[in-house]
Motif scaffolding. Structure first.
Motif, PDB file in Angstrom:
ATOM      1  N   ILE A 201       5.702   5.354  18.347  1.00 11.66           N
ATOM      2  CA  ILE A 201       6.098   5.459  16.938  1.00 11.66           C
ATOM      3  C   ILE A 201       7.586   5.149  16.786  1.00 11.66           C
ATOM      4  N   MET A 202       8.402   5.648  17.713  1.00 12.14           N
ATOM      5  CA  MET A 202       9.853   5.520  17.603  1.00 12.14           C
ATOM      6  C   MET A 202      10.382   4.194  18.132  1.00 12.14           C
ATOM      7  N   GLY A 203       9.503   3.311  18.595  1.00 11.13           N
ATOM      8  CA  GLY A 203       9.961   2.025  19.083  1.00 11.13           C
ATOM      9  C   GLY A 203      10.544   2.052  20.479  1.00 11.13           C
ATOM     10  N   LEU A 204      10.365   3.170  21.196  1.00 11.90           N
ATOM     11  CA  LEU A 204      10.894   3.282  22.556  1.00 11.90           C
ATOM     12  C   LEU A 204      10.006   2.557  23.562  1.00 11.90           C
ATOM     13  N   ILE A 205       8.743   2.330  23.208  1.00 14.92           N
ATOM     14  CA  ILE A 205       7.873   1.419  23.937  1.00 14.92           C
ATOM     15  C   ILE A 205       7.181   0.537  22.901  1.00 14.92           C
ATOM     16  N   HIS A 206       6.805  -0.659  23.309  1.00 14.02           N
ATOM     17  CA  HIS A 206       6.207  -1.608  22.363  1.00 14.02           C
ATOM     18  C   HIS A 206       4.689  -1.451  22.397  1.00 14.02           C
ATOM     19  N   PRO A 207       4.054  -1.160  21.252  1.00 14.04           N
ATOM     20  CA  PRO A 207       2.598  -1.037  21.235  1.00 14.04           C
ATOM     21  C   PRO A 207       1.925  -2.334  21.663  1.00 14.04           C
ATOM     22  N   LYS A 208       0.787  -2.194  22.353  1.00 15.92           N
ATOM     23  CA  LYS A 208      -0.011  -3.356  22.732  1.00 15.92           C
ATOM     24  C   LYS A 208      -0.882  -3.819  21.568  1.00 15.92           C
ATOM     25  N   ALA A 209      -1.217  -2.889  20.681  1.00 14.18           N
ATOM     26  CA  ALA A 209      -2.031  -3.202  19.502  1.00 14.18           C
ATOM     27  C   ALA A 209      -1.865  -2.066  18.512  1.00 14.18           C
ATOM     28  N   GLY A 210      -2.288  -2.325  17.273  1.00 18.17           N
ATOM     29  CA  GLY A 210      -2.224  -1.298  16.241  1.00 18.17           C
ATOM     30  C   GLY A 210      -1.033  -1.482  15.318  1.00 18.17           C
ATOM     31  N   ARG A 211      -0.824  -0.474  14.461  1.00 18.27           N
ATOM     32  CA  ARG A 211       0.195  -0.577  13.420  1.00 18.27           C
ATOM     33  C   ARG A 211       0.849   0.775  13.176  1.00 18.27           C
TER      34      ARG A 211
ATOM     35  N   THR B  91       3.795   9.746  24.755  1.00 26.61           N
ATOM     36  CA  THR B  91       3.654   8.293  24.653  1.00 26.61           C
ATOM     37  C   THR B  91       3.428   7.875  23.200  1.00 26.61           C
ATOM     38  N   THR B  92       2.650   8.658  22.465  1.00 22.91           N
ATOM     39  CA  THR B  92       2.442   8.384  21.040  1.00 22.91           C
ATOM     40  C   THR B  92       3.768   8.418  20.288  1.00 22.91           C
ATOM     41  N   ILE B  93       4.577   9.442  20.560  1.00 27.18           N
ATOM     42  CA  ILE B  93       5.877   9.558  19.900  1.00 27.18           C
ATOM     43  C   ILE B  93       6.775   8.383  20.286  1.00 27.18           C
ATOM     44  N   ARG B  94       6.770   8.016  21.555  1.00 28.66           N
ATOM     45  CA  ARG B  94       7.619   6.902  22.005  1.00 28.66           C
ATOM     46  C   ARG B  94       7.201   5.593  21.348  1.00 28.66           C
TER      47      ARG B  94
ATOM     48  N   ASP C 275      -2.660   1.180  20.484  1.00 31.58           N
ATOM     49  CA  ASP C 275      -2.790   1.065  21.930  1.00 31.58           C
ATOM     50  C   ASP C 275      -1.391   0.937  22.499  1.00 31.58           C
ATOM     51  N   ALA C 276      -1.108   1.664  23.575  1.00 37.53           N
ATOM     52  CA  ALA C 276       0.225   1.577  24.180  1.00 37.53           C
ATOM     53  C   ALA C 276       0.158   2.100  25.605  1.00 37.53           C
ATOM     54  N   GLY C 277       1.176   1.754  26.376  1.00 39.05           N
ATOM     55  CA  GLY C 277       1.247   2.225  27.747  1.00 39.05           C
ATOM     56  C   GLY C 277       2.522   1.754  28.404  1.00 39.05           C
ATOM     57  N   TYR C 278       2.493   1.735  29.738  1.00 40.48           N
ATOM     58  CA  TYR C 278       3.666   1.377  30.522  1.00 40.48           C
ATOM     59  C   TYR C 278       3.248   0.332  31.553  1.00 40.48           C
ATOM     60  N   GLY C 279       3.777  -0.875  31.418  1.00 45.85           N
ATOM     61  CA  GLY C 279       3.373  -1.942  32.315  1.00 45.85           C
ATOM     62  C   GLY C 279       1.888  -2.232  32.173  1.00 45.85           C
ATOM     63  N   GLU C 280       1.190  -2.248  33.289  1.00 48.41           N
ATOM     64  CA  GLU C 280      -0.254  -2.515  33.274  1.00 48.41           C
ATOM     65  C   GLU C 280      -1.075  -1.282  32.911  1.00 48.41           C
ATOM     66  N   ALA C 281      -0.455  -0.122  32.895  1.00 47.97           N
ATOM     67  CA  ALA C 281      -1.187   1.128  32.644  1.00 47.97           C
ATOM     68  C   ALA C 281      -1.286   1.405  31.141  1.00 47.97           C
ATOM     69  N   GLN C 282      -2.488   1.384  30.612  1.00 45.11           N
ATOM     70  CA  GLN C 282      -2.687   1.721  29.207  1.00 45.11           C
ATOM     71  C   GLN C 282      -2.901   3.222  29.079  1.00 45.11           C
ATOM     72  N   ILE C 283      -2.139   3.844  28.195  1.00 50.68           N
ATOM     73  CA  ILE C 283      -2.187   5.297  28.010  1.00 50.68           C
ATOM     74  C   ILE C 283      -2.885   5.666  26.703  1.00 50.68           C
ATOM     75  N   LEU C 284      -2.645   4.906  25.640  1.00 46.72           N
ATOM     76  CA  LEU C 284      -3.220   5.201  24.326  1.00 46.72           C
ATOM     77  C   LEU C 284      -4.303   4.191  23.976  1.00 46.72           C
ATOM     78  N   PHE C 285      -5.383   4.702  23.389  1.00 48.56           N
ATOM     79  CA  PHE C 285      -6.525   3.869  23.045  1.00 48.56           C
ATOM     80  C   PHE C 285      -6.922   4.149  21.586  1.00 48.56           C
TER      81      PHE C 285
END
Length: 232
Positions: free
Chosen positions: A47-57, A42-45, A8-18
């Motif tokens: 994976i690369m640590g450019l955004i912090h995942p909200k959940a997952g591995r 967003t998936t690539i970002r 799970d990941a996104g930007y601020g309050e907006a979740q993009i990946l589920f």
């Protein structure tokens, strides 16, 4: 090689990946497909640590790198060819390549002479600055720069975006040659027919969720996938 689980990941309050999940084994070419805005970059970002995942591995070669700093991800063996290429515009071709050079994991498959053999045009332009290159030459340089890190996995985000058809063909030939070399590759692009000739497996995203997985033969034979999720 690369394992992404329930991301799970996104930007601020907006979740993009589920709950995105994907795996890439050694020597495989895997694509991440989908229409614009569906979560591929967003998936690539994430994976690369450019955004912090909200959940997952996210793990590379068994090492948990979830949320690690981008330089740690690169050190673990992922070479990124980013969307828009992002080469150093005021450095020469050769300086761009030297800037990322590394020998890791007890091997040095790629050095500057091997890059020049792989991309003769870069050798011809080796003293030119990055901003003096054509779009296709810049993409070759971005790929060469990623290979100079001697990665375990190369990720290409929008591999042929904005390139002329003849240059696209050169990039596809490059990826086919890298596959023959045994490189592991994750690629995002819109040219599905070209990708189907190279890739082992495909993953389709729709609104941040994985909605389809399959081989190139599966993708060719399933027109509903193209019509519904890829608009082809």
């Amino acid at each position: 090689m690369l394992v992404v689980e329930n991301l799970d990941a996104g930007y601020g309050e907006a979740q993009i990946l589920f709950g995105v999940g994907l795996t890439i084994n050694e020597g495989e070419v895997v694509t991440l497909l989908g229409r614009n805005g569906m979560g591929k970059t967003t998936t690539i970002r994430a994976i690369m640590g450019l955004i912090h995942p909200k959940a997952g591995r996210v793990s590379v070669a068994g090492q948990d790198l979830t949320g690690a700093a981008p330089f740690k991800i690169a050190q673990a063996g992922i070479g990124l060819v980013p969307e828009g290429r992002q080469i150093f515009p005021t450095l020469s071709v050769e300086e761009n390549l030297i800037a990322t050079a590394a020998s890791r994991f007890g091997r040095k498959r790629w050095d500057i002479e091997r890059i020049y053999a792989f991309f003769p045009r870069l050798k011809e332009r080796r003293t030119n600055r990055g901003n003096q290159l054509s779009g296709g030459e810049q993409q070759m340089l971005a790929i060469g720069r990623a290979l100079m890190t001697n990665p375990k996995l190369v990720i290409l985000d929008e591999a042929t975006e904005g390139l002329a058809p003849i240059i696209r063909q050169e990039i596809w030939s490059c990826l086919a040659a890298l596959k023959a070399e045994g490189e592991s590759i994750l690629v995002i692009d819109k040219n599905v027919d070209a990708l189907a000739k190279i890739a082992d497996r495909h993953i389709v995203l729709e609104k941040g969720r994985v909605v389809w997985r399959g081989s190139s033969d599966d993708l060719r034979s399933d027109s509903a996938v193209k019509d519904r999720f890829l608009h082809l």
